[in-house]
Design a protein around this motif. Structure first.
Motif, mmCIF file in Angstrom:
data_model
loop_
_atom_site.group_PDB
_atom_site.id
_atom_site.type_symbol
_atom_site.label_atom_id
_atom_site.label_comp_id
_atom_site.label_asym_id
_atom_site.label_seq_id
_atom_site.Cartn_x
_atom_site.Cartn_y
_atom_site.Cartn_z
ATOM 1 N N PHE A 65 0.846 -1.193 0.000
ATOM 2 C CA PHE A 65 0.000 0.000 0.000
ATOM 3 C C PHE A 65 0.881 1.243 0.000
ATOM 4 N N VAL A 66 0.669 2.115 -0.992
ATOM 5 C CA VAL A 66 1.460 3.334 -1.120
ATOM 6 C C VAL A 66 0.513 4.493 -1.401
ATOM 7 N N ASN A 78 7.440 4.001 -10.952
ATOM 8 C CA ASN A 78 8.713 3.445 -11.409
ATOM 9 C C ASN A 78 9.375 2.623 -10.304
ATOM 10 N N ASP A 79 9.339 3.132 -9.077
ATOM 11 C CA ASP A 79 9.946 2.405 -7.956
ATOM 12 C C ASP A 79 9.283 1.047 -7.747
ATOM 13 N N VAL A 80 7.950 1.007 -7.866
ATOM 14 C CA VAL A 80 7.234 -0.256 -7.674
ATOM 15 C C VAL A 80 7.575 -1.238 -8.788
ATOM 16 N N ILE A 82 10.341 -1.360 -10.552
ATOM 17 C CA ILE A 82 11.701 -1.859 -10.313
ATOM 18 C C ILE A 82 11.707 -2.883 -9.189
ATOM 19 N N ASP A 83 10.930 -2.613 -8.132
ATOM 20 C CA ASP A 83 10.843 -3.549 -7.011
ATOM 21 C C ASP A 83 10.249 -4.886 -7.444
ATOM 22 N N PHE A 84 9.359 -4.854 -8.429
ATOM 23 C CA PHE A 84 8.753 -6.076 -8.947
ATOM 24 C C PHE A 84 9.667 -6.796 -9.946
ATOM 25 N N GLY A 85 10.790 -6.168 -10.293
ATOM 26 C CA GLY A 85 11.727 -6.823 -11.201
ATOM 27 C C GLY A 85 11.726 -6.287 -12.611
ATOM 28 N N GLY A 86 11.060 -5.144 -12.842
ATOM 29 C CA GLY A 86 11.048 -4.548 -14.173
ATOM 30 C C GLY A 86 9.992 -5.143 -15.093
ATOM 31 N N GLY A 87 10.215 -4.942 -16.401
ATOM 32 C CA GLY A 87 9.220 -5.361 -17.387
ATOM 33 C C GLY A 87 9.337 -6.829 -17.754
ATOM 34 N N PRO A 88 8.596 -7.205 -18.797
ATOM 35 C CA PRO A 88 7.704 -6.404 -19.627
ATOM 36 C C PRO A 88 6.471 -5.903 -18.853
ATOM 37 N N ILE A 89 5.913 -4.786 -19.345
ATOM 38 C CA ILE A 89 4.765 -4.156 -18.707
ATOM 39 C C ILE A 89 3.618 -4.084 -19.710
ATOM 40 N N VAL A 231 0.751 -7.744 -5.439
ATOM 41 C CA VAL A 231 -0.067 -6.598 -5.839
ATOM 42 C C VAL A 231 0.326 -5.386 -5.008
ATOM 43 N N THR A 232 0.393 -4.232 -5.658
ATOM 44 C CA THR A 232 0.594 -2.965 -4.957
ATOM 45 C C THR A 232 -0.525 -2.010 -5.318
#
Length: 239
Positions: A65-66, A78-80, A82-89, A231-232
């Motif tokens: 939760f942010v 962007n921070d989330v 990167i925290d999830f490991g990047g793409g693909p998105i 999930v965020t």
């Protein structure tokens, strides 16, 4: 293509006869309930109070939760990622991404970082599903958010494919603070208001509460059985 109804009267008359009564053809009035407790839960709660309820509920449903203001939203998203490991998105095609200042991130910064970004495009058919299936992150927007249960409501249409929310490995749900309501009761009212205002009903209405869960085996809860495994929720202060 419009269908036709056949033998309706015969069918309904036969049902009535089985109940040994005449067929009811007049409209049935709405019951006048003596009490409606569903409207009393969190009645009068402010938007800030609902935000805190949602925040606490997210701890129970294993959801990050942010909160952020619009000016900081690109950095937070962007921070989330990167925290999830990047793409693909994969994302919906929604003008609000541009309105919220995410264009530069999605169309410039991520591609420069070799992070693939795919925007849903109904004209390419099954390619959308293929992209969502192989994506690491899916980004969607909650239209209505239930504080009590930590549930987001996603309304699908030709530019907002429902697979964006469940085929990628992880999910980012953008939540305008103004969308937060106490519970399902108010969400149903909001959906009716949307229909009355637009004359349109979404092709699919998804109520999603955090990451995937299962307790089928000996009632042991397992989080992240299938997509999304993480999930965020990013709540945007739009008030």
């Amino acid at each position: 293509m419009m269908g036709t109804i056949q033998n309706r009267d015969k069918f309904l008359n036969q049902i009535a006869s089985r109940f040994n009564r005449p067929r009811i053809s007049s409209p049935i009035g709405k019951p006048n309930w003596k009490s409606q407790p569903q409207y009393e839960v969190y009645k009068g709660a402010t938007q800030d109070e609902l935000l805190e309820i949602l925040k606490e509920q997210c701890k129970k449903i294993h959801t990050n939760f942010v909160t952020t203001d619009l000016k900081d939203l690109p950095v937070v998203v962007n921070d989330v990622v990167i925290d999830f490991g990047g793409g693909p998105i994969v994302t919906w095609k929604d003008e609000r991404f541009s309105q919220w200042g995410l264009d530069s991130l999605m169309k410039q910064e991520w591609p420069e970082q070799n992070i693939d970004v795919f925007e849903w495009d109904y004209t390419v058919g099954n390619e959308n599903i293929h992209k969502a299936e192989h994506a690491n992150v899916g980004i969607t927007i909650s239209e209505i958010t239930l504080a009590e249960s930590g549930t987001v409501v996603l309304l699908s249409d030709q530019d907002k494919g429902r697979t964006v929310s469940f085929l990628p490995a992880t999910s980012i749900m953008l939540i305008p603070k103004s969308t937060i309501v106490p519970r399902m009761t108010q969400a149903a009212v909001k959906l009716r208001e949307i229909h009355q205002r637009t004359g349109h009903v979404a092709s699919c209405i998804n109520f999603i509460t955090g990451p995937s869960n299962s307790a089928d085996i000996e009632l042991n809860l397992v989080v992240g059985v299938h997509g999304p495994v993480k999930v965020t929720y990013i709540v945007i202060n739009d008030l």
